[in-house]
Write a protein that holds these residues in place. Structure first.
Motif, short mmCIF file in Angstrom:
data_model
loop_
_atom_site.label_atom_id
_atom_site.label_comp_id
_atom_site.label_asym_id
_atom_site.label_seq_id
_atom_site.Cartn_x
_atom_site.Cartn_y
_atom_site.Cartn_z
N UNK A 52 27.50 7.37 19.52
CA UNK A 52 28.92 7.74 19.50
C UNK A 52 29.31 8.31 18.13
N UNK A 53 28.78 7.71 17.06
CA UNK A 53 29.09 8.20 15.72
C UNK A 53 28.58 9.62 15.54
N UNK A 54 27.38 9.89 16.03
CA UNK A 54 26.81 11.24 15.91
C UNK A 54 27.61 12.25 16.73
N UNK A 55 27.98 11.87 17.95
CA UNK A 55 28.77 12.77 18.79
C UNK A 55 30.14 13.00 18.19
N UNK A 56 30.77 11.93 17.69
CA UNK A 56 32.11 12.03 17.11
C UNK A 56 32.12 12.96 15.90
N UNK A 57 31.05 12.90 15.11
CA UNK A 57 30.98 13.76 13.93
C UNK A 57 30.77 15.21 14.31
N UNK A 142 10.69 3.75 13.55
CA UNK A 142 9.45 4.42 13.17
C UNK A 142 9.19 5.70 13.96
N UNK A 143 10.26 6.43 14.24
CA UNK A 143 10.10 7.74 14.86
C UNK A 143 10.23 8.76 13.74
N UNK A 144 9.22 9.55 13.55
CA UNK A 144 9.14 10.45 12.41
C UNK A 144 10.15 11.59 12.47
N UNK A 145 10.39 12.15 13.66
CA UNK A 145 11.27 13.31 13.76
C UNK A 145 12.71 12.99 13.35
N UNK A 146 13.32 11.90 13.85
CA UNK A 146 14.68 11.58 13.38
C UNK A 146 14.76 11.34 11.88
N UNK A 147 13.73 10.71 11.30
CA UNK A 147 13.73 10.46 9.86
C UNK A 147 13.65 11.79 9.11
N UNK A 148 12.79 12.70 9.56
CA UNK A 148 12.68 14.01 8.92
C UNK A 148 13.96 14.81 9.06
N UNK A 169 23.94 22.74 14.10
CA UNK A 169 23.31 23.57 15.14
C UNK A 169 21.80 23.35 15.14
N UNK A 170 21.18 23.39 13.97
CA UNK A 170 19.72 23.20 13.88
C UNK A 170 19.35 21.79 14.35
N UNK A 171 20.10 20.78 13.91
CA UNK A 171 19.81 19.40 14.34
C UNK A 171 19.99 19.25 15.85
N UNK A 172 20.99 19.91 16.41
CA UNK A 172 21.19 19.87 17.86
C UNK A 172 20.03 20.50 18.61
N UNK A 173 19.54 21.62 18.11
CA UNK A 173 18.39 22.29 18.74
C UNK A 173 17.15 21.40 18.65
N UNK A 174 16.93 20.81 17.47
CA UNK A 174 15.77 19.91 17.31
C UNK A 174 15.90 18.72 18.24
N UNK A 175 17.09 18.14 18.33
CA UNK A 175 17.31 17.00 19.23
C UNK A 175 17.09 17.36 20.69
N UNK A 176 17.59 18.53 21.08
CA UNK A 176 17.41 18.97 22.48
C UNK A 176 15.94 19.21 22.79
N UNK A 177 15.22 19.87 21.88
CA UNK A 177 13.79 20.11 22.09
C UNK A 177 13.00 18.81 22.13
N UNK A 178 13.31 17.89 21.22
CA UNK A 178 12.63 16.59 21.20
C UNK A 178 12.87 15.84 22.50
N UNK A 183 11.07 13.88 27.67
CA UNK A 183 11.36 13.76 29.09
C UNK A 183 10.22 14.35 29.92
N UNK A 184 9.73 15.51 29.50
CA UNK A 184 8.62 16.15 30.21
C UNK A 184 7.36 15.30 30.13
#
Length: 192
Positions: A52-57, A142-148, A169-178, A183-184
């Protein structure tokens, strides 16, 4: 999602109280909402509050109002979101209305100026606490992508002075791809 009047009243009084005693805006309201809705009332999970904090921001508008909408909707649907909005916007509206009546007295009063300066230090401490608590949760998973992404976003904004819109925008794209890749991978692994 039918809720009792008691739930709506508790939602309203909680958001009203949090909004009335939160100064500094932005992330200052997040730890108070976490304490109330996650720790005390157990209406939402800590992971949800982080989301919620991430979405709100990243949504347009005030973080406090956006977070209240999300919490209110989670607790009691659309009526809950409306109640949470009302509880969140009423205190600043009332306070600003009173201050506007006495603006010149407040503007020139050295005691008011001193109090506001002191509040800036408190706000900085609260924001640092939010960053530490929410950041440590991400690191503990211990998930490397969110830390990076977290470290990269900090460096991009603070050191390289890149516009926050581009970072979001870049973080959103990275999050969507991850999310797409996970999911796949899950669907392929579950199909075997």
């Amino acid at each position: 999602m039918k809720k009792s009047a008691k739930t709506y009243l508790k939602l309203f009084t909680s958001t009203f109280y949090i909004s009335a005693f939160t100064f500094g805006g932005g992330f200052v309201i997040i730890p108070l909402m976490k304490k109330k809705f996650v720790d005390q009332l157990n209406w939402i999970e800590e992971e949800e509050m982080l989301n919620f904090a991430a979405i709100a921001q990243s949504s347009p508008g005030a973080i406090a109002v956006n977070a209240s909408i999300l919490v209110g909707h989670k607790v009691a649907g659309l009526p809950g979101a409306a109640v949470a909005i009302l509880g969140t916007v009423l205190p600043p509206h009332i306070i600003l209305s009173v201050i506007s009546l006495f603006y010149t007295a407040f503007r020139e009063n050295p005691f008011v100026s001193a109090v506001l300066k002191g509040m800036q230090a408190g706000i900085a401490a609260v924001i640092a606490d939010v960053v530490f608590n929410m950041g440590s949760k991400i690191i503990k998973d211990k998930k490397i992508i969110p830390v990076l992404v977290m470290a990269g976003a900090f460096i991009a904004n603070y050191i390289l002075n890149i516009n926050v819109i581009y970072i979001i925008i870049v973080c959103g794209i990275i999050g969507a791809l991850t999310n797409y890749i996970e999911t796949k991978r899950t669907s392929e692994g579950g199909g075997r």
